[in-house]
Design a protein around this motif. Structure first.
Motif, PDB file in Angstrom:
ATOM      1  N   HIS A   1       0.834  -1.202   0.000  1.00  0.00           N
ATOM      2  CA  HIS A   1       0.000   0.000   0.000  1.00  0.00           C
ATOM      3  C   HIS A   1       0.870   1.253   0.000  1.00  0.00           C
TER       4      HIS A   1
ATOM      5  N   LEU B   1      -8.805  -2.722  10.898  1.00  0.00           N
ATOM      6  CA  LEU B   1      -8.939  -1.276  11.108  1.00  0.00           C
ATOM      7  C   LEU B   1      -9.631  -0.926  12.416  1.00  0.00           C
TER       8      LEU B   1
ATOM      9  N   ASP C   1      -9.323   6.660   7.293  1.00  0.00           N
ATOM     10  CA  ASP C   1     -10.785   6.737   7.229  1.00  0.00           C
ATOM     11  C   ASP C   1     -11.425   5.451   7.740  1.00  0.00           C
ATOM     12  N   GLY C   2     -10.791   4.326   7.408  1.00  0.00           N
ATOM     13  CA  GLY C   2     -11.344   3.054   7.845  1.00  0.00           C
ATOM     14  C   GLY C   2     -11.365   2.940   9.359  1.00  0.00           C
TER      15      GLY C   2
ATOM     16  N   GLN D   1     -14.291   4.793  10.599  1.00  0.00           N
ATOM     17  CA  GLN D   1     -15.611   4.251  10.263  1.00  0.00           C
ATOM     18  C   GLN D   1     -15.952   3.041  11.128  1.00  0.00           C
ATOM     19  N   GLU D   2     -14.952   2.265  11.487  1.00  0.00           N
ATOM     20  CA  GLU D   2     -15.208   1.072  12.293  1.00  0.00           C
ATOM     21  C   GLU D   2     -15.847   1.448  13.633  1.00  0.00           C
TER      22      GLU D   2
ATOM     23  N   SER E   1     -11.201   5.784   0.120  1.00  0.00           N
ATOM     24  CA  SER E   1     -11.086   4.443   0.688  1.00  0.00           C
ATOM     25  C   SER E   1     -11.017   3.462  -0.479  1.00  0.00           C
ATOM     26  N   ILE E   2     -11.058   2.185  -0.188  1.00  0.00           N
ATOM     27  CA  ILE E   2     -10.739   1.211  -1.239  1.00  0.00           C
ATOM     28  C   ILE E   2     -11.734   1.277  -2.398  1.00  0.00           C
ATOM     29  N   ASP E   3     -13.008   1.398  -2.077  1.00  0.00           N
ATOM     30  CA  ASP E   3     -14.012   1.434  -3.147  1.00  0.00           C
ATOM     31  C   ASP E   3     -13.954   2.709  -3.978  1.00  0.00           C
TER      32      ASP E   3
ATOM     33  N   SER F   1     -16.951   9.588  -0.037  1.00  0.00           N
ATOM     34  CA  SER F   1     -18.324  10.063  -0.182  1.00  0.00           C
ATOM     35  C   SER F   1     -19.259   8.973  -0.702  1.00  0.00           C
ATOM     36  N   LEU F   2     -18.697   7.857  -1.146  1.00  0.00           N
ATOM     37  CA  LEU F   2     -19.542   6.713  -1.500  1.00  0.00           C
ATOM     38  C   LEU F   2     -20.266   6.157  -0.291  1.00  0.00           C
ATOM     39  N   SER F   3     -19.662   6.285   0.883  1.00  0.00           N
ATOM     40  CA  SER F   3     -20.204   5.540   2.018  1.00  0.00           C
ATOM     41  C   SER F   3     -20.336   6.339   3.312  1.00  0.00           C
ATOM     42  N   THR F   4     -19.830   7.560   3.363  1.00  0.00           N
ATOM     43  CA  THR F   4     -19.950   8.286   4.628  1.00  0.00           C
ATOM     44  C   THR F   4     -20.143   9.781   4.400  1.00  0.00           C
ATOM     45  N   SER F   5     -20.913  10.372   5.277  1.00  0.00           N
ATOM     46  CA  SER F   5     -21.077  11.827   5.283  1.00  0.00           C
ATOM     47  C   SER F   5     -20.806  12.367   6.672  1.00  0.00           C
TER      48      SER F   5
END
Lengths: 670, 670
Positions: free
Chosen positions: A40, A131, A167-168, A171-172, A200-202, A206-210
């Motif tokens: 990474h 994470l 970020d991960g 989020q966890e 993040s990986i995807d 903004s795909l998954s968190t606000s």
């Protein structure tokens, strides 16, 4: 020493810029990932500037004395960015991290594992990768620092815990538990540096968190900063300020992932794959790094080594202070986690006393009684519970609750946060100076799984007190009744799972958990009362061999009943019925710890299990028992989930009774 | 219908006050807990007023048609307060909740289990008890509602999801993951009612938390209200407003735990134990409830029954709208989760095609290819991943990402939130209309354990796609390499764990996961490529019996090699060597699913395992394998944690090779 002073120490003469220093990290990270063809690069390149300022201007450590107790703790919570840590270790000059190790990144036997692995290289304070674990473990380290400082004063204990989180990590769920706890306890020496790169990986986060992370951390009681993570002075200002406040700190560092790779930076493409030769060449040009792969100019390395020189000076001063301290002996003993021999003598006396009294208590109650002895004999233990103190019975008199206003106590109200509790205990154990134990219901080992696994992987002495260990808890029903949890814990490498049958075994298992310094233990304890089953006192800790014959037969064995915990009573009752009513000689084996039994010599194991047909009894899933009962054996336990009812009704309902055992034995030996 | 209209429907004529209605809940809760001598009176008594307003004025349900698809979903996330739900069910008039059931609270076989158990009584939308699960499951329900509304319109799909959460729910990490997801997706029909009573089991919540929950939920994108939870009009105003906003809502209800018990209210003493006869008598006097235990005056019951009458009217109107809708057929088919027969025909064709091509792909890739077929043939599947989309390969073309602005898609970017993903999938499955599947790495099943267990306990069709299933993932190292996870999942009752060996088995296992409607499935898939091993096409799904002979011997078997997933290739190679070099006839058994094999008749099982010595090969912990290999068998797998290195190096390092198998077999049959 204030920030300005540190700055001068580290950067005079200023021939090499921090930009150069950071670019060394960038180059090493992209080169190592490329050579390994795996890894990474994005995170080390994005956080190189932040890490450079942190290490160049602030961090306190001595690579030649990596175990120095008063070093700052550095936790790379975003563990996939491991090349950031390895590059730093090489540049600062950890003796076990020569350039060759960087070239062996992610290869078998290298210190430079894919994720930072505790014990693989000096200076890795904790294993990260899953994470959120790092940030929660860092909370435990900061708590341990605060408790040690309370005991020994700031002359001897005066360090920070820095965690770099991605970020991960944020989020966890574990991060929520951890920051709530840190904010509540006001752990001001904890400084979290968030790699706020919006990727993040995807793809974009903004795909998954606000989530408004700054507001969220503020809500948890943190001081927060929002800075450009590529502005060296802004980074230094924020860290400098964060060190001075009386609350834990979050520094949100706006960064560009993969910074330096001109065509890929700022995208998820830099996250988890090599950049490729062409992009690496382009990056070398872009950042002005004309040097060959893995090559860092001497002047830059030398400048980096100032970190080590500063640390060596700081350590020398500290050694002098320690030598002058009247607490030196106690401090060294605490760091070595030395338990007094009197403790084990008192445990022996405890066993003798309760054998004589034939004390009948739940094993959770027995555990509380044993803890009373332990906590009196040593100050090393720091206890707690995930809001089940009066159910787990983890609090003994005189421990004192820890709060933001009072760190003189030894008991942590971890809140309804099993995962953070387990991770914080890892952090306390890793920090040193304490042996942590903490309680919850066995079923909620589920919630703590991620951190329990790391206790085992890191070989840390963390003691889990898990009560309400079967359908024996009764009315709370199947969500609270463990079935598969013993199997889950036993399948996990590197962890000892104890399920004592009575007060004597409980004392023995606690003794073993204290003596096994390099592995976690789980004490699995009953809610319901259990009789004292041991027949005679011997100095020997019979649980130490994992299993032993609790009731031998007068003549040759016709059958062997093997049980653990609350079911040993049932096995004994069944043996009595078999002998009295059917003339069948059945021995009873108590098996409090599979892991220890597995370690015995085959001859011992054979002598315990014997050749006669075997029936195992455990109010849990069968999985794993076939190893002990063999193909012709039988098992009485749970075939599915539990139910809500009084405990006695449940044991009857699920057929875990002496009568059922008798019936199975008779069928087997027919 | 607006709030005012609902209010009038429910409360005219206003002979019985909402205070009376709430006191009925209080009385039933304290009486039932007292009779059971076990349970939690504090929460039902504290939240009685909030629940009364919610049910009396707002909630939409018809106790005579508890499966009505457009009912509001009510989730008691603080599941220990189960008597709140049972009291409501009795008062509203669920036919399966007569007064006698309340008197059997927490007894064997009662519908009134200690915690609300899905399937035990009508109207229980999800099993709760493990804290935080309810709120996260509710997020999945609200998401499913939103997706259904997008597909069928608000005429047919137009309901709310209400969750009552306690302090514990909000402390658990899963709540962070869940509210971040809900806020991000703008799930405006989710309304969380927080029982803000400042008490947890250990005592005041100030022992363990200083979180500003309102600020925290605001940071997550919620609208928030802070109200007196005993002020009926304030409660109604907040709920009314929350229904109208376009964001999810948190209503913080300041309450007094155990309200009504004059000497104990406001303390943790009311949380988890009966109040005792004296305090109950005092409470009866204090709240003006002169009625006998379990007795509720007819007028109060009748007033409560208005809730059902209103719901019946609403349902009648809805049925008319549905009947008039051109989508009725599709809607009913979706609710019934009917899969088209063509899907299974296409899967059969898929298997035939790839058998002919001998397609060699990783099973995660095979899974993606199978999903391409499935997602084209049915619109029921809703997929997602915990930020590992391109590693889990869970996204197939045309699925479309779901976002707050677009609910026409079928793919959820769950973020780095394994636990909330699993719980949300439970909610999607429970809501109905969809079959959810979601991906992460197998090692991170740890993070989702709490919710996976509930998938199993509730028998929900949730499909877990867990890739990177062994040391075969290589360089990421031991934190990412599962070892004990297969054992953990297999030990869990009620869940089918599939580990396919090639593309054919992957298609078969997916087919089984789709066909098994009342249980979760875990598909355990390789990162690395695996050859196609099946020899001939048959219509029969050979994986459906759990294990089968993949390579039979020409003559009598000298040994049986049993393997799963990526190790079947190794077993086949070993069998070839044994035959060619040593003249030893070894059959190879592929065992993709233990659970299905266990269900076969003993004769079938014996025919597969046979009498010859057996060696099992699986790159995981041994636990459980002794059941299949017997006392004279052997096992080749992992004895501890993995390591960071290329996969091929790791297989050699840990001795999981054809050569090692050959050696063990030769030793066994010597």
């Amino acid at each position: 020493m204030n920030t300005q002073a540190l700055l001068q120490t580290a950067t005079e003469p200023q021939l090499v810029s921090e930009r150069d220093m950071a670019n060394a990290i960038r180059a090493l990270a992209m080169d190592a990932v490329q050579k390994a063809n795996s890894g990474h690069p994005g995170m080390p390149m994005g956080m190189a500037d932040v890490a450079t300022v942190l290490f160049n201007r602030f961090i306190k450590l001595d690579p030649l004395h990596p175990q120095w107790p008063d070093r700052d703790r550095f936790v790379l919570s975003a563990g996939h960015g491991s090349m950031l840590q390895y590059a730093l270790h090489y540049l600062i000059g950890y003796p076990d991290m020569p350039a060759e190790e960087l070239q062996r990144f992610r290869q078998l036997g290298a210190r430079t594992a894919g994720h930072p692995e505790y014990g693989h290289a000096q200076g890795i304070e904790t294993t990260t990768g899953p994470l959120g674990q790092g940030i929660a473990t860092a909370v435990g380290m900061a708590l341990a620092e605060r408790l040690m400082r309370e005991r020994f004063g700031a002359e001897i204990v005066d360090h920070f815990t820095y965690a770099i989180a991605g970020d991960g990590c944020l989020q966890e769920g574990i991060s929520h538990e951890a920051i709530d706890l840190a904010g509540h306890l006001g752990l001001s020496r904890l400084i979290v540096l968030w790699d706020n790169n919006s990727i993040s990986i995807d793809g974009p986060t903004s795909l998954s968190t606000s989530m408004d992370q700054l507001a969220r951390f503020r809500a948890a009681g943190f001081d927060v900063w929002d800075i450009d993570g590529h502005d060296f002075e802004a980074i230094a200002d924020a860290i400098g300020q964060a060190r001075e406040t009386d609350r834990p700190s979050l520094i949100a560092c706006r960064t560009i992932i993969g910074k330096g790779a001109p065509n890929l930076q700022g995208t998820e493409k830099t996250h988890g794959a090599p950049l490729g030769d062409a992009e690496i060449a382009a990056a070398r040009a872009a950042i002005g790094w004309p040097h060959a792969a893995f090559e860092v100019p001497e002047a830059i390395v030398e400048t980096w080594r100032n970190v080590a020189r500063r640390g060596a000076d700081q350590r020398r001063d500290w050694c002098a202070r320690l030598a002058a301290s009247p607490d030196m002996g106690v401090f060294k003993s605490a760091v070595a986690k030395e338990l007094p021999e009197t403790l084990f003598e008192e445990l022996d006396a405890f066993r003798r006393e309760h054998l004589e009294k034939a004390t009948k208590v739940a094993t959770r109650k027995a555990s509380e009684m044993v803890l009373g002895v332990i906590n009196k004999a040593t100050a090393l233990t720091v206890g707690g519970s995930a809001d089940l103190t009066h159910s787990n019975l983890t609090l003994t008199s005189g421990m004192g609750s820890i709060s933001a206003r009072d760190f003189s106590g030894r008991y942590v109200h971890y809140g309804i946060r099993e995962h953070a509790m387990a991770a914080a205990m890892n952090g306390i154990a890793l920090h040193g100076g304490f042996i942590p134990f903490g309680g919850t219901f066995l079923a909620f080992a589920d919630y703590a799984r991620g951190a329990i696994r790391l206790s085992a992987l890191m070989g840390q002495q963390v003691i889990y007190v898990m009560t309400h260990d079967s359908i024996g808890l009764g009315e709370d029903g199947p969500t609270h009744q463990p079935v598969e949890h013993l199997a889950m814990l036993r399948a996990t490498p590197g962890i000892d799972v104890y399920r004592p049958a009575d007060i004597i075994e409980t004392a023995e298992c606690w003794e073993l958990a204290l003596k096994h310094r390099n592995r976690p233990s789980v004490l699995v304890l009953s809610r319901q009362n259990l009789p004292m089953l041991r027949l005679a006192h011997g100095k020997e800790n019979r649980s130490s061999r994992g299993a032993y014959v609790l009731r031998e037969t007068a003549g040759p064995r016709a059958a062997t009943l093997i049980a653990t915990g609350s079911e040993v009573e049932i096995a004994c009752a069944a043996a009595d019925i078999l002998r009295a009513q059917h003339g069948i000689a059945a021995a009873v084996v108590s098996m409090p710890c599979w892991e220890l039994f597995e370690k015995q010599m085959p001859a011992y194991r054979r002598s315990i299990l014997a050749a006669a047909p075997r029936v195992a009894i455990e109010a849990a899933a069968r999985q794993g028992w076939d190893r002990w009962i063999g193909e012709n054996g039988d098992f009485i336990g749970m075939n599915g989930f539990g139910a809500s009812a009084p405990a006695a009704d449940l044991y009857r309902h699920f057929g875990i009774t002496p009568e059922a055992v008798v019936e199975r034995v008779r069928k087997l030996i027919d």
